[in-house]
Write an enzyme that holds these catalytic residues in place. Sequence first.
Site, PDB file in Angstrom:
ATOM      1  N   GLU A 171       9.516  -8.235   2.963  1.00 29.64           N
ATOM      2  CA  GLU A 171       9.596  -6.827   2.579  1.00 29.64           C
ATOM      3  C   GLU A 171       9.598  -6.647   1.067  1.00 29.64           C
ATOM      4  O   GLU A 171       8.805  -5.891   0.519  1.00 29.64           O
ATOM      5  CB  GLU A 171      10.850  -6.192   3.176  1.00 29.64           C
ATOM      6  CG  GLU A 171      10.958  -4.703   2.893  1.00 29.64           C
ATOM      7  CD  GLU A 171      12.175  -4.067   3.553  1.00 29.64           C
ATOM      8  OE1 GLU A 171      12.074  -2.918   4.001  1.00 29.64           O
ATOM      9  OE2 GLU A 171      13.232  -4.727   3.610  1.00 29.64           O
TER      10      GLU A 171
ATOM     11  N   ARG B 167      17.742  -8.791  -8.016  1.00 32.89           N
ATOM     12  CA  ARG B 167      18.972  -8.588  -7.237  1.00 32.89           C
ATOM     13  C   ARG B 167      19.908  -9.791  -7.367  1.00 32.89           C
ATOM     14  O   ARG B 167      21.134  -9.629  -7.435  1.00 32.89           O
ATOM     15  CB  ARG B 167      18.633  -8.337  -5.764  1.00 32.89           C
ATOM     16  CG  ARG B 167      18.086  -6.935  -5.499  1.00 32.89           C
ATOM     17  CD  ARG B 167      17.995  -6.665  -4.013  1.00 32.89           C
ATOM     18  NE  ARG B 167      17.642  -5.272  -3.755  1.00 32.89           N
ATOM     19  CZ  ARG B 167      18.205  -4.530  -2.817  1.00 32.89           C
ATOM     20  NH1 ARG B 167      19.148  -5.039  -2.040  1.00 32.89           N
ATOM     21  NH2 ARG B 167      17.836  -3.277  -2.624  1.00 32.89           N
TER      22      ARG B 167
ATOM     23  N   GLN C 184      16.530  -5.229  12.045  1.00 31.93           N
ATOM     24  CA  GLN C 184      16.822  -3.802  11.999  1.00 31.93           C
ATOM     25  C   GLN C 184      17.456  -3.354  13.316  1.00 31.93           C
ATOM     26  O   GLN C 184      17.180  -3.917  14.381  1.00 31.93           O
ATOM     27  CB  GLN C 184      15.531  -3.004  11.782  1.00 31.93           C
ATOM     28  CG  GLN C 184      14.858  -3.259  10.442  1.00 31.93           C
ATOM     29  CD  GLN C 184      15.460  -2.418   9.328  1.00 31.93           C
ATOM     30  OE1 GLN C 184      16.626  -2.055   9.363  1.00 31.93           O
ATOM     31  NE2 GLN C 184      14.650  -2.104   8.331  1.00 31.93           N
TER      32      GLN C 184
ATOM     33  N   GLU D 239      14.429  -4.229  20.505  1.00 33.51           N
ATOM     34  CA  GLU D 239      13.954  -5.191  21.494  1.00 33.51           C
ATOM     35  C   GLU D 239      14.978  -6.318  21.633  1.00 33.51           C
ATOM     36  O   GLU D 239      14.686  -7.501  21.491  1.00 33.51           O
ATOM     37  CB  GLU D 239      12.585  -5.748  21.092  1.00 33.51           C
ATOM     38  CG  GLU D 239      11.579  -4.697  20.676  1.00 33.51           C
ATOM     39  CD  GLU D 239      11.296  -3.682  21.780  1.00 33.51           C
ATOM     40  OE1 GLU D 239      11.449  -4.017  22.963  1.00 33.51           O
ATOM     41  OE2 GLU D 239      10.918  -2.543  21.453  1.00 33.51           O
TER      42      GLU D 239
ATOM     43  N   LYS E  55      28.370 -12.139  18.484  1.00 33.49           N
ATOM     44  CA  LYS E  55      28.088 -13.299  19.345  1.00 33.49           C
ATOM     45  C   LYS E  55      28.323 -14.555  18.527  1.00 33.49           C
ATOM     46  O   LYS E  55      27.863 -14.672  17.403  1.00 33.49           O
ATOM     47  CB  LYS E  55      26.646 -13.287  19.863  1.00 33.49           C
ATOM     48  CG  LYS E  55      26.316 -14.507  20.721  1.00 33.49           C
ATOM     49  CD  LYS E  55      24.876 -14.541  21.196  1.00 33.49           C
ATOM     50  CE  LYS E  55      24.601 -15.784  22.029  1.00 33.49           C
ATOM     51  NZ  LYS E  55      23.182 -15.873  22.472  1.00 33.49           N
TER      52      LYS E  55
END
Length: 416
Positions: A210, A219, A335, A355, A390
């Site tokens: 991205e 950053r 996302q 998904e 998890k």
Amino acid sequence: MSVTAEKAILGTFLEHQYLLKDTILNTHHFEEARHRRLFDTMKQLTNDGKMVDIVSLAMAADIAELGGVSYLNELADYANEQKFEQYEQLVLDSWKEREKKRILTVAAQENWPIDRITSELDKLNQARLDDYSSITDLAAEIYDAPWTPIEQQRGVPTGIMKLDRMINGFQDAALNVIAARPSMGKTDVMIHLAKQAGWQGYLPIVFSLEMPRSMIRDRLIASVGNFNRTKMRDLYRGLSDEQKKRWTEVIGRVSQTNIQIFDGAGQTIAEMRAKTRKILHRFPEKKPIVFIDYLTLIRPAHFYGGNAHLQVTELSRSLKEMAKEFNCPVVTLAQLNRSVEQRSDKRPMMSDIRESGSVEQDADIILFLYRDKYYNKESDDDTLEIIVSKNRNGPVGTVKVRYNEHTGVIDDVYHS
């Protein structure tokens, strides 16, 4: 097809010698005699620590037996590093077909019993034996463990004490997912984890699908130097005199992270594997950890008619295979869908991952990020919650850190 695949992989070896150390192919897997001779010569040169090129091949063997200089140049035109695994499998599959025909022919001539035919055919599927272990051997490895003190084996540290206690660091061969809504802080968390890993001697490999590499660099510098990111647009005017005095120290600290960045858009997992393999040959003494920003920006190998669920299923499965192949942690960002926005409690759940079915199944660890300030702009609460939703081999729960959205700095201030 067999001969073309052999040309392609030999040409790839010729252009990318390091792959000769990784291949599962042996001389007998090649159909053409000159290809067997060429592969054997390439392997010998590599084992002797010599370069593999047309000159060295001509000196090591009769060049005519290898097809001549023009043929070697032709092979080089077939080279494609990113398709190495595909070429390798094609050569292996062709060999298996030839062997199958040979076995059946000999079996018919010698009237083999059916169990011998079955046994011989089964051996063809064992071309890669490094995935086999007997439970007897495995049990013997730990027979003395109850009486033998050992150093606690920890994974790649996160720089967050409570999180490390919960997940024991990022483990080898494990797929880890960090999921959140856009602008929640995923990339800053990834940068934090990458720099911490690098400072601890690991090799962070970042696939930024991205952001361009310059933005990742800026950053990283802002988080290490505790600079407001807006100042990175014009360092000459933006940094104070005091900050400029620290600049050399900050750049040195950034370099010590040893982060390797690939920022090509729409990369496939096959391409990532090829690039990872190449980096590992540059740093053979380093243990890698792979970061990907982010999951659904990876280009799947198949389109599946635009079916996003099948695409993500392929991607998550392939990332898990990648982690196992390199025996290193793979950390991918993901996302969340908009359903989280419809609830009063906006802390994410498994079903919020886009998904989510295959991701939930394949991932060893799933971390969600949540900030109250994200939804309440008037809040001055700088807490970032890392929700361990998890954890295949440990507890779940929530870890809190302090997050500065202007610098990207993550402070581990809540140790208890």
